[in-house]
Design a protein around this motif. Structure first.
Motif, short mmCIF file in Angstrom:
data_model
loop_
_atom_site.label_atom_id
_atom_site.label_comp_id
_atom_site.label_asym_id
_atom_site.label_seq_id
_atom_site.Cartn_x
_atom_site.Cartn_y
_atom_site.Cartn_z
N GLY A 124 0.79 -1.23 0.00
CA GLY A 124 0.00 0.00 0.00
C GLY A 124 0.82 1.27 0.00
O GLY A 124 0.36 2.32 0.44
N SER A 125 2.03 1.18 -0.53
CA SER A 125 2.86 2.38 -0.64
C SER A 125 3.32 2.55 -2.09
O SER A 125 3.50 1.56 -2.81
CB SER A 125 4.09 2.25 0.27
N GLY A 126 3.56 3.79 -2.50
CA GLY A 126 4.10 4.03 -3.84
C GLY A 126 5.61 3.89 -3.88
O GLY A 126 6.23 4.15 -4.92
N ASN A 127 6.21 3.48 -2.76
CA ASN A 127 7.68 3.49 -2.66
C ASN A 127 8.35 2.34 -3.39
O ASN A 127 9.03 1.50 -2.77
CB ASN A 127 8.11 3.49 -1.20
N ILE A 128 8.16 2.29 -4.68
CA ILE A 128 9.00 1.41 -5.50
C ILE A 128 9.52 2.27 -6.63
O ILE A 128 8.76 2.90 -7.37
CB ILE A 128 8.24 0.17 -6.04
N ASP A 129 10.82 2.37 -6.72
CA ASP A 129 11.39 3.08 -7.86
C ASP A 129 12.49 2.20 -8.44
O ASP A 129 12.85 1.17 -7.88
CB ASP A 129 11.91 4.46 -7.47
N THR A 130 13.02 2.64 -9.57
CA THR A 130 13.92 1.78 -10.33
C THR A 130 15.11 2.57 -10.85
O THR A 130 15.02 3.80 -11.01
CB THR A 130 13.15 1.13 -11.52
N ASN A 131 16.19 1.86 -11.12
CA ASN A 131 17.35 2.57 -11.67
C ASN A 131 17.07 3.14 -13.06
O ASN A 131 17.85 3.94 -13.56
CB ASN A 131 18.59 1.68 -11.66
#
Ligand code: SF4
Length: 891
Positions: A124-131
């Protein structure tokens, strides 16, 4: 090497976004061989130097093969229980936004999809980012602003159909070599095809350029605003197209006029000759079939999104989009950066081209995933994510298939942040990375050849990446590890995957779910693939709406875009300065980028001896005038400093650089070069629209590095040499070479050299002349050379190639040879082949220059016939041509 399936097998190269197809087969000696797939539409059988060397990167040495908790081997159950418990407890105590995933364009689409679904849908978080944030998020932002969706409209064939190709901030010859080869071949077949390179540096890509515009760093928006105004002035706009299909063009034209009305002023501000800029504007205005392609030189800027829109503006204004041989074309860096964009791997996306702020999208994704806990807002973008780790907002972080302690800007800050993070999980196939020291849990992942799934290349083409090797040790697919953690967090039902096919078809279904033509991204034609159909899926370009559909080469040919009103947007753009200007203390602009034969942080490509020969050390390339002014000579070591850190690098003096600029490659980590970490220098400024860092513009100073001594060591096994401040490692064929420099007094050398080089039972020979500042030693076993070290207070050192030759043969040394080693002098005069230019046949620059001088060769074809140079993968052809020109000019 044992394979899981009968060979040959078709799969894809794991490096750049060209996405070449490869065939894995056995050679006559039963070794695995990798060759280009003649039937794959991306490369039609071609491979570059990196792709050709893929077989050399296989093997299990240096692999992470078992889970670890706190550095101690653990079972998968223990590791997964621990990860799930830590994430659960952190979320219970601090909420879902206290945890994050940082993932990678190296992941397969299936891995990416599961990671995104777990973080956004269930945690339930938007905290996925990528290189991928670091290389192409400015293109994503630019596409979305212009088209309403992140879409590359064209295909590779357009490059072959074009009559003008404009490369902006793209050294295609090194970064997308097979596409470069396709363009070079198209140019030979079509003399009308012109190529323009817009790049502050003269790169290998200029080899085929009819015009090189060496613009002042960062002035791209100014240049394209000038072009937009010139098109208007000369009546070359397509007003019928604009009226029907584009909004915002009046404001965009007005803004272009403000900064681009005067050609002489634009040329002067861009640092270009007026006639060169005028020629480019003229060619662009008159050539309908124009492709403008860009990559990191545009994206990696604090105004990268604006630069992307400035390029798209001129294509919209002329209606040159979605038709054969024309269009704006973003070249993706990584093999599956596109797949990551499709599944929603960026923190500001949901999934399947749906967004947080688009009406209805949240509901679609939430309903489809049966995920009432779906994140409501975007998470942290990469640089902000690590800032949030630094200030304690993120307390548990899972890093998958990427190395942020090497690749992020202001990397010392990132290291401090990770060092203080309460819980860090690292999934990787490599054991010894710079990230290892920061991991509380490590999970062994599959590498190329072992993984199974799909990737999407720069032209929207989905290809299967197939496994042909068994999973080594306890390594497992990333999607499996994520799924197992999801189960332990209570989400078994939503993550009941047993095979990547199940993940892919779910993703395909989501792309078509309540789509109704609102989103062009649509794979619903693939949603019923069973395992055999998935396994035999042929390369295909999305959208694919029908079962057995043939995919789609071009989008927007109908002038219908993804914004609500179906119109594209032109943006009114004002050129912005770089985030940090140069100053008296830091007068040079540092620009970072790739080199031809290495990939990312070198964990795979540095396994290949021949790839290591092209550029074997981190280097700083600068203009001869700047070098002279700074008192720097080619081959010396330089000390570079910025407000964020410092680094050491070998000096390369080249007129290809413009004055005031320094180029450094991005690849070297601490593992391969102590003090060679370029991102220790790079400023953490980001583009406000995309969050992409400004890797192309950091103010730095550069001065001579004067160590107490220089030296090198060569050994059959890897060494650990802690005494040298500078230590660059190169793996060769049967040896390791270390280029060294140190500040400690040369008299101390014997104290560290023997423990570093000499193994039990080996003979140790040494020679020391402290007055002359020399130390030499060699270790022998049964009179066979095992290792040697040469230290000098000057830069004169023995011939490395001779010593490598002695070390890589099993010849016992005669007494004369022993004396020669200690004397550091080859008994026979040898010619130094020089820096390797042709990696396929290991042919050095000196050998080539000599042949050109002695035999009068005047073409690459002649060099190929005489020496084989350039007849392998062809990646060195631009350098061969430059060498030919330079050598012949000096005759
Ligand atoms: S161009 Fe080279 S690195 Fe890129 S996908 Fe093709 S073979 Fe691999």
């Amino acid at each position: 090497m044992t394979t899981t399936n009968a060979l040959p097998i078709k799969t894809t190269c794991p490096y750049c976004g060209v996405g070449c197809g490869v065939v894995i087969e056995y050679d006559s000696a039963n070794n695995i061989r990798v060759k280009g797939d003649p039937e794959h539409p991306a490369n039609l059988g071609r491979l570059c130097s990196k792709g050709s060397a893929l077989a050399e990167t296989l093997g299990l040495d240096g692999r992470l093969l078992a889970p670890e908790i706190a550095g101690i081997p653990a079972s998968w159950d223990q590791a997964l229980d621990h990860v799930a418990a830590q994430f659960r407890n952190t979320i219970a105590e601090h909420g879902p936004d206290s945890v994050a995933f940082y993932v990678s364009g190296q992941l397969l689409t299936e891995d990416y999809y599961v990671a995104n679904k777990l973080m956004k849908g269930y945690i339930g978080s938007g905290n996925i980012d990528t290189n991928s944030r670091l290389c192409m998020s400015s293109s994503v932002a630019g596409h979305k602003r212009a088209f309403g969706e992140d879409i590359v409209p064209g295909c590779y064939q357009d490059f072959e159909m074009a009559e003008l190709i404009v490369l902006v901030g793209s050294n295609l010859a090194w970064c997308h070599p097979v596409l470069f080869q396709r363009i070079a071949a198209a140019k030979q077949n079509n003399p009308r095809l012109k190529v323009v390179s817009i790049d502050p540096r003269r790169t290998a890509s200029c080899d085929i350029a009819d015009l090189h515009l060496a613009l002042k760093p960062g002035t791209d928006v100014l240049l394209f605003n000038g072009l937009l105004h010139a098109l208007r002035k000369h009546g070359q706009l397509d007003f019928a197209y604009l009226e029907q299909h584009v909004s915002g063009f009046a404001a965009a034209l007005d803004a272009a006029k403000v900064t681009g009305a005067s050609l002489p002023e634009t040329a002067s501000a861009c640092g270009l000759k007026e006639e060169d800029l005028s020629r480019f504007y003229h060619w662009f205005g008159r050539t309908e079939k124009t492709v403008t392609a860009w990559s990191q030189g545009v994206n990696q800027s604090s105004s990268g999104s604006d630069k992307v829109n400035a390029i798209i503006n001129v294509h919209l204004a002329t209606g040159r989009i979605g038709k054969p041989g024309m269009g704006p074309f973003s070249l993706t860096g990584q093999p599956n950066a596109m797949g990551g964009r499709e599944v929603g791997g960026l923190a500001n996306q949901l999934a399947a081209h749906m967004d947080f702020d688009s009406p209805g999208h949240w509901d679609i994704v939430s309903t489809f995933w049966k995920a009432p806990n779906l994140a409501r807002r975007p998470g942290f973008k990469a640089v902000d994510l690590f800032n949030a780790v630094a200030d304690g907002r993120i307390k548990a972080l899972w890093i998958i298939a990427t190395n942020p302690v090497v690749s992020l800007p202001d990397v010392r800050h990132v290291r401090r942040a990770l060092g203080a993070c309460p819980f860090v999980v690292v999934s990787d196939c490599e054991d010894n990375t710079d990230l290892k020291a920061y991991a509380h849990v490590r999970l062994p992942a599959l590498g190329w050849g072992e993984k199974d799934g799909t990737v999407t290349n720069s032209e929207r083409r989905i290809s299967r990446q197939r496994s042909f090797l068994p999973a080594p040790g306890e390594a497992r697919p990333d999607w499996w590890a994520l799924t197992q953690v999801a189960h332990r967090m209570g989400f078994e039902q939503a993550f009941a995957y047993q095979h990547p096919q199940q993940i892919f078809v779910e993703f395909a279904r989501l792309s078509g779910y309540r789509n109704d033509g609102m989103r062009l991204f649509n794979l619903s034609g693939l949603q019923n693939l069973d395992v055999p159909a998935y396994n035999t899926l042929q390369p295909i370009q999305w959208p694919i709406k029908q079962p057995n559909g043939r995919g789609c080469r071009r989008l927007f040919h109908d002038g219908l875009f993804s914004h609500d009103d179906s119109k594209a947007r032109m943006l009114a753009l004002t050129p912005q300065p770089a985030g940090n200007p140069t100053c008296a203390a830091f007068p040079f602009v540092l620009n970072t980028g790739r080199i031809r034969d290495q990939w990312h942080t070198m964990t795979r490509t540095a396994r290949s001896p021949r790839l290591n020969q092209h550029m074997s050390e981190p280097y700083a390339e600068l203009h001869p005038d700047d070098a002279e002014h700074a008192g720097l000579k080619d081959g010396e070591l330089a000390h570079l400093k910025s407000r964020w850190g410092d680094a050491l690098a070998r000096v390369r003096v080249s007129a290809d650089q413009q004055r005031g600029s320094v180029f450094m490659p991005m690849h070297w980590s601490d593992r391969f070069a102590r003090h060679g970490l370029v991102n220790a220098l790079v400023n953490p400024v980001v583009d406000p629209a995309s969050g992409e860092p400004e890797f192309k513009h950091t103010p730095v100073s550069i001065e001579v590095y004067r160590p107490a001594w220089h030296g090198f060591a060569i050994a059959r096994e890897a060494l650990s040499i802690d005494a040298a401040e500078y230590c660059a490692q190169q793996r060769g064929d049967g040896y390791f070479l270390y280029e060294l420099a140190g500040n400690t007094l040369i008299a101390d050398t014997a104290g560290w050299a023997k423990p570093a080089l000499c193994r039990t039972g080996h003979e140790y020979l040494e020679y020391a002349d402290m007055t002359a500042g020399r130390y030499r030693c060699a270790t022998l076993h049964n009179n066979i050379l095992m290792a040697c070290l040469f230290i000098s207070c000057g830069r004169q050192l023995p011939d490395r190639a001779w010593l490598i030759g002695l070390l890589t043969t099993e010849t016992t040394l005669t007494s004369t040879a022993r004396m020669a080693v200690l004397a550091g002098k080859s008994p026979v005069a040898r010619e130094d082949p020089g820096r390797i230019v042709c990696a396929c046949y290991s042919i050095g620059a000196n050998t080539l220059s000599k042949a050109i001088r002695e035999f009068g060769y005047s073409s690459t074809e002649q060099l190929g016939q005489a020496l084989n140079a350039g007849t392998g993968c062809g990646s060195c052809l631009p350098e061969l041509r430059t060498l030919l020109e330079n050598t012949r000019r000096s005759l």
